[in-house]
Design a protein around this motif. Structure first.
Motif, PDB file in Angstrom:
ATOM      1  N   PRO A  52       0.836  -1.192  -0.011  1.00 55.21           N
ATOM      2  CA  PRO A  52       0.256  -0.160  -0.014  1.00 55.21           C
ATOM      3  C   PRO A  52       0.847   1.262   0.302  1.00 55.21           C
ATOM      4  CG  PRO A  52      -0.946  -1.589   1.500  1.00 55.21           C
ATOM      5  CD  PRO A  52       0.292  -2.171   0.997  1.00 55.21           C
ATOM      6  N   VAL A  53       1.817   1.275   0.614  1.00 53.07           N
ATOM      7  CA  VAL A  53       2.949   2.580   0.586  1.00 53.07           C
ATOM      8  C   VAL A  53       3.411   2.720  -0.444  1.00 53.07           C
ATOM      9  CG1 VAL A  53       4.665   3.307   1.714  1.00 53.07           C
ATOM     10  CG2 VAL A  53       3.500   1.918   3.107  1.00 53.07           C
ATOM     11  N   HIS A  54       4.062   1.556  -1.253  1.00 53.17           N
ATOM     12  CA  HIS A  54       4.421   1.594  -2.736  1.00 53.17           C
ATOM     13  C   HIS A  54       3.467   2.279  -3.628  1.00 53.17           C
ATOM     14  CE1 HIS A  54       6.213   0.639  -6.369  1.00 53.17           C
ATOM     15  NE2 HIS A  54       5.294  -0.164  -6.775  1.00 53.17           N
ATOM     16  N   LEU A  55       2.184   1.834  -3.465  1.00 56.65           N
ATOM     17  CA  LEU A  55       0.971   2.334  -4.284  1.00 56.65           C
ATOM     18  C   LEU A  55       0.436   3.541  -3.933  1.00 56.65           C
ATOM     19  CD1 LEU A  55      -0.610  -1.018  -4.772  1.00 56.65           C
ATOM     20  CD2 LEU A  55       0.849   0.045  -6.580  1.00 56.65           C
ATOM     21  N   TRP A  64      -1.627   2.402   7.776  1.00 56.26           N
ATOM     22  CA  TRP A  64      -2.943   2.061   8.499  1.00 56.26           C
ATOM     23  C   TRP A  64      -3.252   0.504   7.697  1.00 56.26           C
ATOM     24  CZ3 TRP A  64      -4.505   3.159  13.434  1.00 56.26           C
ATOM     25  CH2 TRP A  64      -4.118   4.668  13.891  1.00 56.26           C
ATOM     26  N   ILE A  65      -3.408   1.114   6.231  1.00 56.55           N
ATOM     27  CA  ILE A  65      -3.884  -0.139   5.525  1.00 56.55           C
ATOM     28  C   ILE A  65      -2.669  -1.358   5.410  1.00 56.55           C
ATOM     29  CG2 ILE A  65      -4.346  -0.640   3.057  1.00 56.55           C
ATOM     30  CD1 ILE A  65      -5.114   2.490   2.543  1.00 56.55           C
ATOM     31  N   GLY A  66      -1.469  -1.030   5.200  1.00 58.67           N
ATOM     32  CA  GLY A  66      -0.662  -2.204   5.181  1.00 58.67           C
ATOM     33  C   GLY A  66      -0.518  -2.872   6.340  1.00 58.67           C
ATOM     34  N   LYS A  67      -0.622  -2.217   7.669  1.00 55.73           N
ATOM     35  CA  LYS A  67      -0.486  -2.765   8.934  1.00 55.73           C
ATOM     36  C   LYS A  67      -1.689  -3.639   9.156  1.00 55.73           C
ATOM     37  CE  LYS A  67       3.724  -1.895  10.558  1.00 55.73           C
ATOM     38  NZ  LYS A  67       4.697  -2.676  10.661  1.00 55.73           N
ATOM     39  N   THR A  68      -2.779  -3.109   8.695  1.00 52.38           N
ATOM     40  CA  THR A  68      -4.125  -3.876   8.900  1.00 52.38           C
ATOM     41  C   THR A  68      -4.011  -5.189   8.140  1.00 52.38           C
ATOM     42  OG1 THR A  68      -5.160  -1.867   9.409  1.00 52.38           O
ATOM     43  CG2 THR A  68      -6.573  -3.488   8.695  1.00 52.38           C
ATOM     44  N   HIS A 192      10.215   4.757  -3.856  1.00 52.55           N
ATOM     45  CA  HIS A 192      11.625   4.937  -3.557  1.00 52.55           C
ATOM     46  C   HIS A 192      12.237   4.306  -2.183  1.00 52.55           C
ATOM     47  CE1 HIS A 192      11.884   8.037  -6.810  1.00 52.55           C
ATOM     48  NE2 HIS A 192      10.833   8.609  -6.285  1.00 52.55           N
ATOM     49  N   VAL A 193      13.243   3.715  -2.186  1.00 52.32           N
ATOM     50  CA  VAL A 193      13.911   2.843  -0.997  1.00 52.32           C
ATOM     51  C   VAL A 193      14.919   3.916  -0.173  1.00 52.32           C
ATOM     52  CG1 VAL A 193      14.956   0.713  -0.238  1.00 52.32           C
ATOM     53  CG2 VAL A 193      13.196   0.640  -2.151  1.00 52.32           C
TER      54      VAL A 193
END
Length: 241
Positions: A52-55, A64-68, A192-193
């Protein structure tokens, strides 16, 4: 040509090889089914968390989305793999010693985080309510349930015995602690990493070791969740203006 997200996933997979391969070589009876499963769930949890962070899928300023989704991923794994709740650590401390170790572990991690903040001289940051709500909930709940819960059980199934009289706990400790630190070593945002070697070496790795000790001493993943989130909140309290 690989983008940064693909390189990020490749780095995570390479990390898995580095941490898991030695124990494959040290295992007298290789449980290939569980070894493959271990590779899959470690990479799966990381992809679910960071995608979700990448997108650029955000609710507020935090992931919140990725962790959930990662929390749901762990819950699904417990159900599909039929993992024992007690083995995962889904129970409160059972004895006075375990409660004592829980309290002691929380205090030690909070003190250590305080020292890290003062030594590093981290700049003050804004103090929105969202910061406090996020750090008081999802990071500790999600990461402890997976790394100190599900991943420990699967790693123990993959490596139930080691050569040269090496204690069995060395495999789950090394693999889960190593991958937890690697997961925090890199961060990805908007494709970006970035590389966070100093904060990982000084902060994340010692905290991760402490969280494993808490899990080992108390038998409860809930103890680690509280300790994890209290350490995060200590950091926010000391760095907010």
């Amino acid at each position: 040509m690989m983008n940064d997200f693909s390189l990020y996933c490749a780095a995570m997979f390479l990390g898995e090889i580095i941490f898991i391969l030695p124990f494959i070589l040290l295992s007298p009876q290789r449980q290939y089914r569980y070894i493959i499963l271990l590779f899959a769930i470690l990479l799966g949890d990381i992809i679910v968390t960071v995608s979700p962070v990448h997108l650029s899928l955000h609710i507020g300023h935090w992931n919140w989305i990725g962790k959930t989704l990662a929390l749901l991923f762990s819950i699904i794994l417990i159900y599909v793999l039929k993992l024992s709740p007690n083995a995962v650590g889904l129970r409160l401390p059972q004895t006075a010693r375990q409660w004592r170790d829980t309290a002691l572990g929380i205090m030690v991690l909070m003190v250590y985080m305080s020292v890290i903040v003062f030594v590093s001289g981290d700049p003050s940051s804004p103090n929105p309510l969202e910061n406090w709500l996020f750090e008081a909930t999802l990071p500790g709940i999600d990461e402890e349930l997976f790394f100190r819960g599900v991943a420990i059980v699967v790693t123990s199934q993959a490596f139930p015995q080691l050569r040269f009289n090496i204690p069995q706990w060395v495999a789950p400790f090394t693999i889960t602690t190593g991958m937890f630190a690697l997961f925090h070593l890199f961060s990805i945002s908007h494709g970006h990493v970035s590389f966070n070697w100093l904060s990982t070496l000084a902060g994340v790795l010692p905290i991760s070791i402490g969280l494993y000790v808490i899990r080992y001493r108390t038998g409860s993943v809930f103890s680690g969740m509280v300790a994890h989130n209290m350490a995060n909140l200590t950091n926010f309290f000391l760095t907010t203006s």
